[in-house]
Design an enzyme around this catalytic site. Structure first.
Site, short mmCIF file in Angstrom:
data_model
loop_
_atom_site.label_atom_id
_atom_site.label_comp_id
_atom_site.label_asym_id
_atom_site.label_seq_id
_atom_site.Cartn_x
_atom_site.Cartn_y
_atom_site.Cartn_z
N CYS A 1 0.83 -1.20 0.00
CA CYS A 1 0.00 0.00 0.00
C CYS A 1 0.87 1.26 0.00
O CYS A 1 1.38 1.67 1.04
CB CYS A 1 -0.93 0.00 1.20
SG CYS A 1 -2.00 1.44 1.26
N CYS B 1 -0.48 4.11 2.14
CA CYS B 1 -0.27 3.90 3.58
C CYS B 1 1.20 4.13 3.96
O CYS B 1 1.50 4.75 4.98
CB CYS B 1 -0.61 2.47 4.00
SG CYS B 1 -2.10 1.79 3.27
N ASP B 2 2.11 3.60 3.17
CA ASP B 2 3.50 3.49 3.62
C ASP B 2 4.50 4.33 2.83
O ASP B 2 5.67 4.41 3.23
CB ASP B 2 3.93 2.01 3.57
CG ASP B 2 3.09 1.16 4.51
OD1 ASP B 2 2.68 1.67 5.57
OD2 ASP B 2 2.82 -0.01 4.19
#
Ligand code: NDP
Length: 315
Positions: free
Chosen positions: A139, A142-143
């Protein structure tokens, strides 16, 4: 209760990610006395994430597993009956919906809230599993932030890979997009964006052989599947964007799905094609796929279920 006796309830929630637990909080507070079945991976995809920094309300960020623990405890506080089992069969023939757990326990429910989520597809390399959350992620949204200013690689050639590669290019020094064929599946406009991004290099006909590093990623060995040439890219982050699979197999034949098996909901609502069956979270969303959007749709599903039960005179 014996395993074979039928349990009659108002509301069942299938799944335990942000959508499932949020639906449980709302349904419990509305006195629907929901039973929530967690499935095989209690907490869902967030339990394989480290820091979550984009969920509102956690100004210092929170670990994914802890966040799901908080969600669960909030659902428990209002009386949700949480069961650590998988639902493996449904029958949506009648007005009362039949559901079976993996132990054969049969439940009859007036309202069903589906929150079974989706699972990221992985390449299947040992190094990928070992370094997950230590530089390997599925992701970028997300990261990606954790790799700002660094060199990263991303594998995939669909719209997700194209979108995530351009997203990463905004914050990373350099992005390598690893494409296994000599063309991308992504839409033309997304491909144009990829080709027009200066710090994004596409490696065609490229397979990932190994992600390198002991405790964190320090490179990736790639091979050209036409020439056989092997190269090590000095990356510190490795993103996998080869698609997701919605966890919807048990609903096949009962609920409308798209070609990729995402459940179809009435636009803007959580209704499926079966009365009293509602869907939330990633099982119906291949676009946003965020914890906060999943939680929002779990809330919507619980409100829709409550209104449905009320209109039917069940509550
Ligand atoms: P897709 O299934 O469309 O694409 C997956 C990609 O991963 C393919 O290009 C495939 O390669 C590649 N792949 C699969 N397995 C491997 C492997 N083992 N090694 C290397 N590469 C591999 O998934 P997406 O997540 O990209 O998209 C899913 C759906 O969501 C699509 O319908 C897409 O259009 C949509 N979407 C739309 C967006 C938008 O409109 N903004 C954004 C994101 C997704 P190959 O081509 O060789 O098979």
């Amino acid at each position: 209760m014996s395993e074979n006796s039928v349990e009659r309830i108002q509301c069942i929630i299938i799944g335990s990610g942000p959508a499932g637990y949020t639906a449980a909080i709302y349904a419990s507070r509305a006195n629907l006395k929901p039973i929530l079945y967690t499935g095989k991976e209690p907490g869902g995809q967030l339990t394989i994430t480290n820091d979550v920094e984009n969920y509102p309300g956690y100004p210092d960020g929170i670990m994914g597993p802890q966040m799901m623990e908080d969600f669960k405890n909030q659902a428990l506080r209002f009386g949700t009956d949480i069961r650590y089992e998988l639902i493996d069969k449904v029958d949506f023939t009648g007005p009362v919906h039949k559901i079976w757990s993996e132990t054969g326990h049969e439940i009859h429910a007036d309202a069903v809230i589906i929150a079974t989520g989706a699972s990221a597809k992985w390449l299947g390399l040992e190094s990928e599993q070992r370094l997950m959350n230590h530089g390997v992620s599925a992701c970028a949204v997300c990261d990606g932030f954790f790799f700002r200013g660094q060199e990263v690689a991303i594998v995939g050639a669909g719209d997700t890979a194209a979108e995530e590669a351009t997203y990463l290019a905004k914050m990373c020094k350099k992005v390598h997009l690893l494409v296994r064929r000599d063309e991308m599946r992504a839409s033309k406009i997304m491909q144009e964006r990829v080709f027009n991004t200066a710090n994004l290099e596409v490696h065609w006909n490229t397979e990932t052989e190994e992600i390198l590093g002991e405790d964190s990623v320090n490179g990736v060995r790639i091979a050209n599947n036409v020439t056989g040439e092997k190269t090590v890219l000095p990356v510190t982050g490795f993103f996998v964007a080869i698609g997701h699979k919605p966890n919807t197999d048990i609903f096949e034949g009962w609920l409308d799905m798209d070609a990729n098996k995402y459940l179809r909901a009435v636009p803007g609502r959580t209704f499926t094609n079966v009365e009293g069956v509602f869907v939330s979270g990633d099982a119906q969303d291949h676009i946003y796929r965020q914890a906060v959007t999943a939680a929002g749709s779990g809330c919507m599903a619980a409100l829709d279920a409550e209104r449905y039960l009320s209109d039917k005179g069940i509550i």
